[in-house]
Design a protein around this motif. Structure first.
Motif, short mmCIF file in Angstrom:
data_model
loop_
_atom_site.label_atom_id
_atom_site.label_comp_id
_atom_site.label_asym_id
_atom_site.label_seq_id
_atom_site.Cartn_x
_atom_site.Cartn_y
_atom_site.Cartn_z
N ILE A 135 0.83 -1.20 0.00
CA ILE A 135 0.00 0.00 0.00
C ILE A 135 0.87 1.25 0.00
N VAL A 136 1.86 1.26 0.88
CA VAL A 136 2.72 2.44 0.97
C VAL A 136 3.55 2.62 -0.30
N GLY A 137 4.10 1.54 -0.80
CA GLY A 137 5.00 1.63 -1.94
C GLY A 137 4.31 1.90 -3.25
N GLU A 138 3.11 1.37 -3.43
CA GLU A 138 2.45 1.46 -4.74
C GLU A 138 1.39 2.54 -4.82
N LEU A 139 0.73 2.80 -3.70
CA LEU A 139 -0.41 3.71 -3.75
C LEU A 139 -0.03 5.15 -3.48
N GLY A 140 1.17 5.36 -2.96
CA GLY A 140 1.57 6.72 -2.63
C GLY A 140 1.95 7.53 -3.84
N LYS A 141 2.62 6.90 -4.80
CA LYS A 141 3.18 7.68 -5.89
C LYS A 141 2.33 7.69 -7.16
N LYS A 142 1.26 6.94 -7.16
CA LYS A 142 0.39 6.92 -8.34
C LYS A 142 -0.37 8.24 -8.47
N ASP A 143 -0.68 8.58 -9.70
CA ASP A 143 -1.51 9.76 -9.92
C ASP A 143 -2.93 9.50 -9.42
N LYS A 144 -3.42 8.32 -9.70
CA LYS A 144 -4.76 7.96 -9.28
C LYS A 144 -4.80 7.81 -7.76
N ASN A 145 -5.89 8.23 -7.15
CA ASN A 145 -6.01 8.08 -5.70
C ASN A 145 -6.92 6.90 -5.38
N PHE A 146 -6.29 5.82 -4.96
CA PHE A 146 -7.04 4.60 -4.70
C PHE A 146 -7.87 4.68 -3.42
N PHE A 147 -7.50 5.60 -2.53
CA PHE A 147 -8.16 5.63 -1.24
C PHE A 147 -9.58 6.21 -1.34
N ASP A 148 -9.83 6.92 -2.44
CA ASP A 148 -11.16 7.49 -2.60
C ASP A 148 -12.25 6.42 -2.53
N CYS A 149 -11.97 5.29 -3.18
CA CYS A 149 -12.99 4.27 -3.30
C CYS A 149 -13.37 3.65 -1.96
N LEU A 150 -12.54 3.86 -0.95
CA LEU A 150 -12.83 3.26 0.36
C LEU A 150 -13.99 3.96 1.05
N GLN A 151 -14.20 5.22 0.72
CA GLN A 151 -15.29 6.00 1.31
C GLN A 151 -15.31 5.91 2.83
N PHE A 152 -14.18 6.31 3.40
CA PHE A 152 -14.02 6.21 4.84
C PHE A 152 -15.14 6.92 5.60
N SER A 153 -15.41 8.16 5.17
CA SER A 153 -16.35 8.97 5.94
C SER A 153 -17.68 8.24 6.14
N GLU A 154 -18.18 7.66 5.04
CA GLU A 154 -19.46 6.95 5.14
C GLU A 154 -19.37 5.77 6.11
N LEU A 155 -18.22 5.08 6.02
CA LEU A 155 -18.06 3.92 6.89
C LEU A 155 -17.97 4.33 8.35
N PHE A 156 -17.34 5.49 8.60
CA PHE A 156 -17.27 5.98 9.97
C PHE A 156 -18.66 6.29 10.50
N GLN A 157 -19.46 6.90 9.64
CA GLN A 157 -20.82 7.24 10.05
C GLN A 157 -21.61 5.98 10.37
N GLU A 158 -21.44 5.00 9.51
CA GLU A 158 -22.17 3.75 9.70
C GLU A 158 -21.80 3.11 11.04
#
Lengths: 206, 206
Positions: free
Chosen positions: A104-127
DNA sequence: ATAATAATTAAACACTTGTTTAAAATAGAA
DNA sequence: TTCTATTTTAAACAAGTGTTTAATTATTAT
């Protein structure tokens, strides 16, 4: 009796193994096809491209990665116990998938695409009921005043980093994989006590 | 008046920038040459190969990375103060080189070559008086019983991981780089208190 | 069985890769 | 200057890259 996987699943399995251990740029389409025991063209026939296959693997990994944590968050436990279980389960999950933090650290940090968006943390926190649970504990004085994301950062730092640092620690200690697993179990105890003591300073000693 | 760097230094600077941000497999010799403002062949003329250049950059980074820590270890401070300063200096160093943790984890973990050997940790530990200092503090009951490497792992986990997790935290919080720097400064306080409280439970409150 | 669709293969494609070569430019010493 | 060694360049090289094509095999439906 071995159950035969479908072609697509065989490719996905091979791709996950190779992407996780070597990274997107560290491997080739042919290497993945070979690991899956089939032709190169099949990879692009079933999945559009190497990049598309990578995206699928990443989503899958991020899903696994966040699933166990959110299950605990949603559960109906006292906050301190929840914190302990969260660390316990995180070490359990990472023991099964020890390369995921580095991936995660090595591959997702330097990509242009932001993979973390799809996780939708905020919604999950609310849930999960975790946010109100924290607020309640803080109002009662059971927990120190600290925001939720900082808590998660403390927990994740102390769970994920020890798995990432494996090569370095093994060099310093000159120990093999088996001994490192034991070392991690001891470190887990340190981490649990340290974090729980910090977040819940007035807890009863037992 | 700009001082002109030598060709080799220009290449080293460019290589460091590019290797750190994109990794060994994520960039090309031509990209490095271009960043340095010169021909591809010059890179291989001054440095034997891309791999050799990478090795040089890695040693340089690992040296920087371990230097500040060991300076503090060798210094003549009480152990608790030393721990505080170590965290302080580590955040300071990482604020200047925020991509180094991800680089080390992402690039040095999967290589066949073990880059950590060259650091010669054991000798540096002996040189520093930290080991005997810890033993002394533990015999006096000032510090909990825990081995030195575990202490370092606790400190490094809580210093390095927040820099690696930047993309993820920024996504969750929807904050820019400047706000993330402020966030890190607050987190540094949490981390310092948490670790010092844990390692020195009988310390005087002030 | 036969036709149609899907899956699989070997081969090729255009392009990029790290590295090398041989010629040109530059610098330094005589 | 002239000679020599060093530095720089453009070009080429062979190998490897992701992807596509067209032909072959397997599967499915009629």
């Amino acid at each position: 009796m071995v159950k035969e996987l479908s072609t697509e699943d065989k490719i996905l399995d091979a791709a996950r193994r190779i992407f996780v251990s070597k990274g997107f740029n560290g491997c080739t389409s042919r290497e993945i096809a070979n690991e899956a025991g089939m032709n190169v063209a099949l990879v692009n026939y079933h999945f559009k491209s190497k990049g598309n296959l990578f995206d699928i693997i990443v989503s899958s990994i991020l899903k696994d990665f966040s699933l166990s944590i959110f299950e605990i968050m949603k559960s109906d436990m006292p906050l301190m116990h929840k914190t302990r279980i969260m660390i316990e389960k995180e070490y359990e999950f990472l023991s099964k998938h020890p390369e995921i933090p580095s991936f995660i650290v090595g591959e997702l940090g330097k990509k242009d695409k932001n993979f973390f968006d799809c996780l939708q943390f905020s919604e999950l926190f609310q849930e999960a009921n975790i946010l109100s649970q924290i607020q309640e504990a803080q109002e009662k004085g059971e927990m120190i005043r600290i925001d939720f994301v900082s808590i998660m950062l403390l927990v994740m730092s102390n769970c994920h980093f020890p798995f990432m640092a494996k090569p370095m620690i093994q060099t310093i200690h000159s120990i093999d994989d088996s001994s490192y697993k034991e070392y991690l179990m001891i470190h887990k105890q340190y981490v649990t006590e340290m974090i729980v003591n910090y977040l819940f300073p007035n807890k009863n000693k037992n």
